[in-house]
Scaffold this motif. Structure first.
Motif, short mmCIF file in Angstrom:
data_model
loop_
_atom_site.label_atom_id
_atom_site.label_comp_id
_atom_site.label_asym_id
_atom_site.label_seq_id
_atom_site.Cartn_x
_atom_site.Cartn_y
_atom_site.Cartn_z
N ALA A 193 0.74 -1.31 -0.04
CA ALA A 193 0.06 -0.22 0.16
C ALA A 193 0.81 1.28 -0.07
CB ALA A 193 -0.87 0.00 1.19
N GLY A 194 0.97 1.79 -1.28
CA GLY A 194 1.71 3.33 -1.29
C GLY A 194 3.14 3.31 -0.74
N GLY A 195 3.64 4.20 -0.66
CA GLY A 195 5.15 4.41 -0.45
C GLY A 195 6.17 4.00 -1.62
N SER A 196 7.09 3.88 -1.13
CA SER A 196 8.18 3.43 -2.31
C SER A 196 8.73 1.93 -1.95
CB SER A 196 9.30 4.53 -2.60
OG SER A 196 10.20 4.37 -1.35
N SER A 197 7.70 0.92 -1.80
CA SER A 197 8.00 -0.30 -1.39
C SER A 197 8.90 -1.15 -2.63
CB SER A 197 6.93 -1.15 -0.83
OG SER A 197 6.13 -1.33 -2.07
N ASP A 198 9.29 -2.27 -2.36
CA ASP A 198 9.88 -2.99 -3.67
C ASP A 198 8.92 -3.21 -4.52
OD1 ASP A 198 12.44 -3.11 -2.47
OD2 ASP A 198 11.99 -5.08 -1.42
N ALA A 199 7.68 -3.53 -4.22
CA ALA A 199 6.62 -3.86 -5.25
C ALA A 199 6.31 -2.62 -6.27
CB ALA A 199 5.16 -4.17 -4.49
N THR A 200 6.44 -1.38 -5.40
CA THR A 200 6.22 -0.12 -6.17
C THR A 200 7.31 0.10 -7.20
OG1 THR A 200 5.02 0.99 -4.43
CG2 THR A 200 5.95 2.41 -6.11
N ARG A 201 8.58 -0.10 -6.81
CA ARG A 201 9.53 0.00 -7.74
C ARG A 201 9.81 -1.00 -8.84
NH1 ARG A 201 11.94 1.43 -2.71
NH2 ARG A 201 12.84 -0.77 -2.28
N VAL A 202 9.19 -2.28 -8.53
CA VAL A 202 9.06 -3.13 -9.65
C VAL A 202 8.07 -2.83 -10.66
CG1 VAL A 202 8.53 -5.88 -10.01
CG2 VAL A 202 10.08 -5.22 -8.42
N ALA A 203 7.00 -2.38 -10.00
CA ALA A 203 5.61 -1.96 -11.00
C ALA A 203 6.41 -0.74 -11.92
CB ALA A 203 4.78 -1.60 -9.98
N VAL A 204 7.25 0.01 -11.29
CA VAL A 204 7.50 1.28 -12.12
C VAL A 204 8.42 0.86 -12.95
CG1 VAL A 204 8.89 3.33 -11.80
CG2 VAL A 204 6.96 3.12 -10.21
N ALA A 205 9.31 0.15 -12.68
CA ALA A 205 10.40 -0.65 -13.71
C ALA A 205 9.63 -1.46 -14.96
CB ALA A 205 11.33 -1.64 -12.92
N THR A 206 8.61 -2.09 -14.53
CA THR A 206 7.61 -2.57 -15.50
C THR A 206 7.10 -1.70 -16.50
OG1 THR A 206 7.20 -4.29 -14.29
CG2 THR A 206 5.66 -4.17 -15.83
N MET A 207 6.43 -0.67 -15.83
CA MET A 207 5.76 0.36 -16.87
C MET A 207 7.17 1.10 -17.69
SD MET A 207 2.64 0.11 -16.35
CE MET A 207 2.88 -1.60 -15.69
N ASP A 208 8.03 1.45 -17.04
CA ASP A 208 9.19 1.98 -17.83
C ASP A 208 9.69 1.18 -19.04
OD1 ASP A 208 9.34 4.11 -16.08
OD2 ASP A 208 11.10 3.54 -15.06
N GLY A 209 9.67 -0.19 -18.67
CA GLY A 209 9.86 -1.14 -19.74
C GLY A 209 8.82 -1.35 -20.91
N LEU A 210 7.79 -1.05 -20.71
CA LEU A 210 6.51 -0.90 -21.65
C LEU A 210 6.72 0.31 -22.70
CD1 LEU A 210 3.49 -2.34 -19.71
CD2 LEU A 210 4.96 -3.53 -21.49
N LEU A 211 7.29 1.41 -22.09
CA LEU A 211 7.41 2.55 -22.90
C LEU A 211 8.54 2.84 -23.66
CD1 LEU A 211 6.74 5.35 -20.09
CD2 LEU A 211 5.25 5.00 -22.33
N SER A 212 8.73 3.18 -25.05
CA SER A 212 9.93 3.60 -25.52
C SER A 212 10.83 4.12 -25.18
CB SER A 212 9.42 4.15 -26.92
OG SER A 212 10.38 5.16 -27.51
N ASP A 213 12.07 3.95 -25.42
CA ASP A 213 13.39 4.56 -24.82
C ASP A 213 13.24 6.11 -25.02
OD1 ASP A 213 14.56 2.16 -24.09
OD2 ASP A 213 15.84 2.07 -25.64
N ASP A 214 12.31 6.47 -25.96
CA ASP A 214 12.32 8.02 -26.30
C ASP A 214 11.27 8.79 -25.49
OD1 ASP A 214 13.79 7.37 -28.58
OD2 ASP A 214 12.05 7.00 -29.90
N ALA A 215 10.28 7.79 -24.76
CA ALA A 215 9.30 8.35 -23.85
C ALA A 215 9.92 8.67 -22.69
CB ALA A 215 8.17 7.50 -23.85
N VAL A 216 9.73 9.83 -22.03
CA VAL A 216 9.95 10.07 -20.47
C VAL A 216 8.62 10.63 -19.70
CG1 VAL A 216 11.64 11.44 -18.95
CG2 VAL A 216 12.52 10.49 -21.27
#
Length: 163
Positions: A101-124
């Protein structure tokens, strides 16, 4: 594969064929699993080879890639559910989720990395987005604002990344 019907019952996922014992398979006993797998089966059962080679909303992934990913996740879940654990349970079905629930837990970091991976390298992602806001917008649970669309430019059309 058997199709759902009044006399045949629900369709079974291909990794859980009739008359076999697949460790951890709850397809016949779990209505949620049955609904998820039957839903996927209904969507993809009529696809031909050309359909499987079409792009998805997950940039860079074809329909076949996404289906294989779902299959591998389901197989990992079956293995995890059938694997014994040492000692008594230390969480229940409610307290397990509190760590996420919220915060910057390991799960949040993994989810953010997953979303980053779905975006193109050109998108920020826009600099003003914190991790929870990014995850909510990336999954379509929070709509993009006009400013978000302006900041994202062409990449705004890729949102939601999941959904």
């Amino acid at each position: 594969m058997r199709r759902a019907g009044p006399t045949t019952g629900p369709a079974r996922p291909p990794w859980c064929p009739p008359g076999t014992a697949v460790a951890g398979c709850t397809h016949d006993r779990d209505p949620a699993a049955r609904g998820a797998y039957d839903g996927i089966t209904a969507v993809v059962s009529g696809l031909d080879d050309a359909d499987l080679q079409r792009p998805t909303r997950c940039r860079g992934w074809l329909v076949a890639d996404l289906l294989f990913h779902v299959l591998c996740d389901a197989q990992r879940a079956l293995v995890a559910l059938a694997s014994p654990a040492e000692g008594p349970a230390d969480v229940d079905d409610v307290s397990y989720w509190r760590a996420f629930a919220g915060g910057s837990s390991d799960a949040t970091r993994v989810a953010v990395a997953t979303m980053d991976g779905l975006l193109s390298d050109d998108a920020v992602r826009p600099a003003g987005w914190n991790d929870p806001e990014y995850l909510l917008k990336a999954t379509g649970r929070l709509p993009l604002s006009d400013r978000d669309r302006r900041d994202l430019g062409e990449a705004a059309g890729w949102f939601p990344l999941l959904g």
